[in-house]
Design a protein around this motif. Structure first.
Motif, mmCIF file in Angstrom:
data_model
loop_
_atom_site.group_PDB
_atom_site.id
_atom_site.type_symbol
_atom_site.label_atom_id
_atom_site.label_comp_id
_atom_site.label_asym_id
_atom_site.label_seq_id
_atom_site.Cartn_x
_atom_site.Cartn_y
_atom_site.Cartn_z
ATOM 1 N N ASP A 1 14.236 50.274 82.455
ATOM 2 C CA ASP A 1 15.489 49.924 83.125
ATOM 3 C C ASP A 1 16.269 51.157 83.564
ATOM 4 O OD1 ASP A 1 15.475 47.037 83.003
ATOM 5 O OD2 ASP A 1 15.761 47.223 80.849
ATOM 6 N N ASN A 2 16.159 52.243 82.802
ATOM 7 C CA ASN A 2 16.895 53.475 83.124
ATOM 8 C C ASN A 2 16.016 54.699 82.879
ATOM 9 O OD1 ASN A 2 19.756 52.394 83.612
ATOM 10 N ND2 ASN A 2 19.263 51.520 81.600
ATOM 11 N N PRO A 3 14.956 54.867 83.660
ATOM 12 C CA PRO A 3 14.046 55.994 83.429
ATOM 13 C C PRO A 3 14.657 57.320 83.873
ATOM 14 C CG PRO A 3 13.387 54.789 85.382
ATOM 15 C CD PRO A 3 14.535 54.025 84.787
ATOM 16 N N SER A 4 14.467 58.343 83.068
ATOM 17 C CA SER A 4 15.094 59.634 83.356
ATOM 18 C C SER A 4 14.366 60.422 84.440
ATOM 19 C CB SER A 4 15.153 60.475 82.072
ATOM 20 O OG SER A 4 13.840 60.703 81.555
ATOM 21 N N ALA B 1 1.023 59.711 82.605
ATOM 22 C CA ALA B 1 2.144 60.290 81.858
ATOM 23 C C ALA B 1 2.785 59.175 81.035
ATOM 24 C CB ALA B 1 3.165 60.917 82.796
ATOM 25 N N TYR B 2 3.233 59.529 79.831
ATOM 26 C CA TYR B 2 3.839 58.568 78.918
ATOM 27 C C TYR B 2 5.336 58.834 78.811
ATOM 28 C CZ TYR B 2 5.178 56.386 74.480
ATOM 29 O OH TYR B 2 5.812 55.653 73.511
ATOM 30 N N PHE B 3 6.145 57.745 78.769
ATOM 31 C CA PHE B 3 7.595 57.858 78.673
ATOM 32 C C PHE B 3 8.093 56.957 77.543
ATOM 33 C CE2 PHE B 3 6.310 58.789 82.966
ATOM 34 C CZ PHE B 3 7.078 59.890 83.327
ATOM 35 N N PHE B 4 8.697 57.558 76.542
ATOM 36 C CA PHE B 4 9.254 56.790 75.436
ATOM 37 C C PHE B 4 10.715 56.489 75.760
ATOM 38 C CE2 PHE B 4 10.979 56.583 70.965
ATOM 39 C CZ PHE B 4 10.401 55.356 70.679
ATOM 40 N N ASN C 1 15.190 52.412 89.324
ATOM 41 C CA ASN C 1 15.097 51.676 88.077
ATOM 42 C C ASN C 1 14.085 50.554 88.239
ATOM 43 O OD1 ASN C 1 17.148 53.264 86.977
ATOM 44 N ND2 ASN C 1 18.748 51.893 87.732
ATOM 45 N N PHE C 2 13.483 50.127 87.115
ATOM 46 C CA PHE C 2 12.488 49.062 87.129
ATOM 47 C C PHE C 2 13.014 47.927 86.249
ATOM 48 C CE2 PHE C 2 10.408 53.215 87.495
ATOM 49 C CZ PHE C 2 9.843 53.099 88.767
ATOM 50 N N GLU D 1 8.922 51.593 76.003
ATOM 51 C CA GLU D 1 8.025 52.640 76.502
ATOM 52 C C GLU D 1 7.318 52.166 77.762
ATOM 53 O OE1 GLU D 1 5.047 53.288 73.485
ATOM 54 O OE2 GLU D 1 4.744 51.129 73.220
ATOM 55 N N PHE D 2 6.790 53.138 78.522
ATOM 56 C CA PHE D 2 5.971 52.794 79.688
ATOM 57 C C PHE D 2 5.109 53.985 80.061
ATOM 58 C CE2 PHE D 2 9.919 54.485 81.499
ATOM 59 C CZ PHE D 2 9.473 55.343 82.490
ATOM 60 N N TRP D 3 4.137 53.732 80.932
ATOM 61 C CA TRP D 3 3.226 54.757 81.412
ATOM 62 C C TRP D 3 3.256 54.805 82.934
ATOM 63 C CZ3 TRP D 3 2.593 51.863 77.193
ATOM 64 C CH2 TRP D 3 2.089 52.446 76.026
#
Length: 234
Positions: free
Chosen positions: A23-26, A16-19, A31-32, A48-50
């Motif tokens: 630090d604050n993923p929905s 899955a891709y996250f734009f 948090n990372f 971004e991250f995957w």
């Protein structure tokens, strides 16, 4: 885009891709922190991250475009690397890249082999600790079989690569994340018996057979590797 190339068939592989910033993923409960990094990671993308899931050793080809804002992370794509949030260490680790192609606006990199399930998420990072053009990780450790039955074959966990770094640390964890073994300046001591954790109480019986996760830190080379081993104890 992300292309997965696994060394064996994954029973299940998901991506899955996250734009958004790690630090604050929905979509995650944790948090990372992009400032919580190992010594060979100088920066982590906040764009971004995957999330990649897979139990088999794999390489990936991962691309970027203008919206990836790579220019805010590195000034030279030779310094770009793949990084992952280690589930065991709870920090960003340098997975490594062996080919970078393109420019700051668009391109792709190909990673070294790694086990996706060892990381919560992955993204681009700054690996400028090595000279431009050199691979981010010089060694590539494997998965291992340990069968301490006294037949002289696979009786202990052997890392031939550690001969290049006598100053090292090896840690082994069970599948629940409990550390069962740790040794400074490791020279093939692990033969199925615990040195830490609750298993030490029954140390004479040896660890139960199953899959374990190792971390090998090569302090002389400034490198760190992770992988799996299967222990077939008698």
């Amino acid at each position: 885009a992300l292309i997965l190339n696994s060394e064996s068939v994954n029973a299940t592989a998901k991506c899955a891709y996250f734009f958004e910033s790690p630090d604050n993923p929905s979509a995650f409960l944790q948090n990372f922190n992009t400032l919580n990094r190992s010594q060979n990671v100088f920066g982590v993308s906040t764009t971004e991250f995957w999330r990649l899931e897979g139990s088999e050793r794999s390489t990936i080809q991962i691309s970027w475009n203008a919206q990836s804002d790579i220019g805010s992370l590195v000034s030279d794509i030779d310094n770009l690397t793949l990084v992952g949030w280690s589930k065991t260490l709870n920090q960003w680790q340098n997975i490594g890249s062996n080919m970078n192609f393109g420019d700051l606006d668009s391109g792709f990199l190909t990673s070294f082999s790694f086990v996706p399930d060892a990381y919560e998420i992955i993204t681009f990072g700054d690996g400028r600790n090595l000279p431009p053009g050199e691979p981010r990780n010089a060694l590539n450790l494997d998965n291992y079989l340990v069968t301490p039955d006294g037949d002289g074959v696979n009786d202990s966990l052997v890392f031939p690569e550690l001969e290049q770094s006598p100053n090292n640390t090896v840690q082994i964890y069970d599948r629940f994340g409990l550390k069962v073994f740790e040794k400074e300046n490791y020279t093939n001591e692990f033969d199925g018996f615990a040195t830490s954790g609750s298993f030490v109480i029954n140390q004479g019986n040896g660890l139960p057979s199953g899959v374990y996760f190792y971390i090998a830190k090569l302090h002389d080379l400034g490198l760190e590797f992770q992988g799996y081993l299967y222990l077939a104890n008698q």
